[in-house]
Enzyme design. Structure first.
Site, PDB file in Angstrom:
ATOM      1  N   CYS A  96     -13.158   1.813 -15.002  1.00 44.19           N
ATOM      2  CA  CYS A  96     -13.711   3.171 -14.828  1.00 44.19           C
ATOM      3  C   CYS A  96     -12.551   4.165 -14.830  1.00 44.19           C
ATOM      4  CB  CYS A  96     -14.503   3.238 -13.523  1.00 44.19           C
ATOM      5  SG  CYS A  96     -15.535   4.695 -13.421  1.00 44.19           S
TER       6      CYS A  96
ATOM      7  N   CYS B  76     -17.463   1.737 -20.114  1.00 42.75           N
ATOM      8  CA  CYS B  76     -18.766   1.521 -19.466  1.00 42.75           C
ATOM      9  C   CYS B  76     -19.451   0.250 -19.964  1.00 42.75           C
ATOM     10  CB  CYS B  76     -19.661   2.728 -19.681  1.00 42.75           C
ATOM     11  SG  CYS B  76     -19.008   4.212 -18.918  1.00 42.75           S
TER      12      CYS B  76
ATOM     13  N   GLU C 284       0.829  -1.216   0.000  1.00 43.10           N
ATOM     14  CA  GLU C 284       0.000   0.000   0.000  1.00 43.10           C
ATOM     15  C   GLU C 284       0.858   1.260   0.000  1.00 43.10           C
ATOM     16  OE1 GLU C 284      -3.016   0.290  -0.643  1.00 43.10           O
ATOM     17  OE2 GLU C 284      -3.620  -1.813  -0.531  1.00 43.10           O
TER      18      GLU C 284
ATOM     19  N   CYS D 102     -25.129   2.681 -12.148  1.00 40.66           N
ATOM     20  CA  CYS D 102     -24.374   3.921 -12.363  1.00 40.66           C
ATOM     21  C   CYS D 102     -25.288   5.040 -12.860  1.00 40.66           C
ATOM     22  CB  CYS D 102     -23.253   3.668 -13.373  1.00 40.66           C
ATOM     23  SG  CYS D 102     -22.241   5.118 -13.666  1.00 40.66           S
TER      24      CYS D 102
ATOM     25  N   CYS E   7     -18.504  -2.667 -17.885  1.00 38.16           N
ATOM     26  CA  CYS E   7     -18.499  -2.423 -16.434  1.00 38.16           C
ATOM     27  C   CYS E   7     -19.492  -3.331 -15.705  1.00 38.16           C
ATOM     28  CB  CYS E   7     -18.834  -0.965 -16.177  1.00 38.16           C
ATOM     29  SG  CYS E   7     -18.928  -0.586 -14.429  1.00 38.16           S
TER      30      CYS E   7
HETATM   31 FE1  SF4 Z   1     -17.579   3.948 -14.366  1.00 36.94          FE
HETATM   32 FE2  SF4 Z   1     -20.252   4.067 -14.364  1.00 36.94          FE
HETATM   33 FE3  SF4 Z   1     -18.944   3.660 -16.652  1.00 36.94          FE
HETATM   34 FE4  SF4 Z   1     -18.987   1.752 -14.745  1.00 36.94          FE
HETATM   35  S1  SF4 Z   1     -20.724   2.528 -15.930  1.00 36.94           S
HETATM   36  S2  SF4 Z   1     -17.202   2.410 -15.959  1.00 36.94           S
HETATM   37  S3  SF4 Z   1     -18.955   2.986 -12.890  1.00 36.94           S
HETATM   38  S4  SF4 Z   1     -18.853   5.472 -15.379  1.00 36.94           S
END
Ligand code: SF4
Length: 423
Positions: free
Chosen positions: A214, A221, A58, A230, A224
């Site tokens: 992200c 997206c 970390e 989101c 994702c």
């Molecule tokens: Fe980021 Fe939302 Fe796109 Fe997922 S859907 S990558 S959380 S902006």
């Protein structure tokens, strides 16, 4: 007490929280990167060793890319596999291993804290995030949360740059994400979201999502795992649907582009910088403008002599034990005063060299310097480099600071910064 934030910026539905945890963890199990500290955290049976392994990773990962850290981490853990081994190392050894990783005080502080655990806590790492933060110098809220959740399974959230980005997008938080009010809200959200049975994995998954999907500029997206949760993406989709309906001449209702419907909401984008459709989800997060780095100029002397085997040797001196690049080695350097005329500057340099060498400087006329620029986080540093081959040996005044002559190979193995390597 401040009023609770409007629902648009919250996770208030337990079913949604459960679904988000499940989706994120399933994605993490399938897609997580294979990293040495993750292997150690998953396989090391001793809690103190496990916490130490996570702690080192970390600290190294603060401000530094994963790809750069891996090699440093492996060498570090090979050399000092336990807190006790690290506590016995010298600062010189720590600096040598850290050389090139940047932000050198991190290594120094890590070693000081390891010494504290060994001498004052009988070698036992504190067992909660609260105690880690309270008892270990250099361990802040984020690092404490990461160590406690990953090593001990404490159900506590973490907030770092990646988490800030993901959460701000998930919940359309457009107020300055470095402001204490927003940061507090994000910590509340991270603590509420963290999976109770797999907190370490959940935290790593959220950070991994920010690092790989992200992303700051071009988020993926479509890939994702939490896209259905989101709100930034939902807003983009609504706008796209509206635009396409309009294009085909269909009657369309204007998308709800209001923010959260609460005037003066402390988490919405400020009225002066509203949502910009061309930016899509990257409208979030927002940050106050960064301060420009300070400009600084330093004269640096590369003094070169013939060593006993005929190979060139270079003089390096050690920096003071506090401040920027503390304890590291460098070519003899002098910070240049702002706005001093060139003639005066050269006089100061000649005086400085004379003081270093304990006798009149050989270099009445300094050669034409070359310049090297290095950007530290808060300093725009220019090194004005003078290359000075010597016909005879010089002995630096030992009262000034420790010094030694090194070959090029020894120079690269010494605790020197990336900036000096550029020089
Ligand atoms: Fe980021 Fe939302 Fe796109 Fe997922 S859907 S990558 S959380 S902006």
């Amino acid at each position: 007490a401040p009023a609770p934030p409007p629902a648009r910026h919250l996770f208030s539905d337990p079913a949604e929280i459960e679904a988000l945890r499940g989706n994120l963890l399933a994605w993490y199990d399938k897609c997580k990167r294979d990293l040495p500290w993750r292997t150690l955290a998953a396989t090391e049976p001793d809690a103190d060793r496990r916490a130490y392994a996570v702690w080192v990773s970390e600290i190294m990962l603060q401000q530094t890319q994963v790809a750069t850290v891996i090699d440093y981490y492996n060498r570090w853990m090979q050399k000092w596999p336990t807190l006790q081994a690290l506590a016995q190392a010298s600062l010189e050894e720590v600096n040598e291993l850290w050389a090139g990783l940047g932000y050198y005080s991190r290594g120094k502080r890590l070693q000081e804290a390891a010494r504290k655990v060994v001498s004052e806590l009988a070698g036992r790492m504190p067992r909660t995030a609260e105690d880690l933060q309270k008892l270990l110098p250099g361990v802040g809220r984020y690092t404490a949360g990461a160590i406690a959740s990953i090593s001990y399974g404490q159900a506590t959230g973490v907030v770092d740059g990646n988490v800030i980005r993901v959460l701000c997008r998930l919940r359309c938080i457009g107020a300055d994400s470095s402001s204490p009010a927003v940061i507090d809200r994000l910590w509340d959200m991270a603590n509420a979201l963290v999976d109770r049975s797999r907190p370490g994995d959940f935290n790593q998954a959220l950070m991994e999502l920010g690092a790989t999907v992200c992303a700051p500029k071009a988020p993926l997206c479509g890939e994702c795992p939490v896209k259905q949760h989101c709100r930034a993406r939902r807003r983009v989709e609504k706008e796209l649907a509206f635009a396409s309906q309009k294009l085909f001449g269909k009657p369309a209702s204007v998308p709800d582009v209001e923010d959260c419907g609460v005037g003066g909401c402390p988490l919405c984008p400020p009225a002066t910088e509203p949502w910009d459709s061309s930016l899509g989800v990257t409208n979030f997060p927002r940050k106050a403008a960064k301060k420009q780095p300070r400009a600084r100029r330093t004269s640096t002397f590369v003094l070169e002599r013939r060593g006993c085997h005929g190979a060139p040797e270079y003089l390096i001196v050690q920096r003071p034990s506090s401040g920027l690049l503390a304890g590291l080695w460098e070519f003899p350097s002098l910070l240049l005063a702002q706005g001093l005329q060139e003639e005066k500057q050269r006089e100061a340099l000649a005086d400085h060299l004379q003081a270093w060498m304990g006798r009149p400087a050989l270099f009445i006329c300094l050669p034409i310097p070359s310049q090297v620029v290095h950007i530290f986080s808060h300093i725009h540093q220019t090194y004005v480099v003078y290359s000075l081959p010597l016909d005879e040996d010089v002995t630096l005044d030992p009262a000034l600071s420790p010094s030694r002559w090194v070959t090029e190979e020894e120079f690269h193995a010494s605790a020197v910064s990336t900036a000096m390597k550029k020089v």
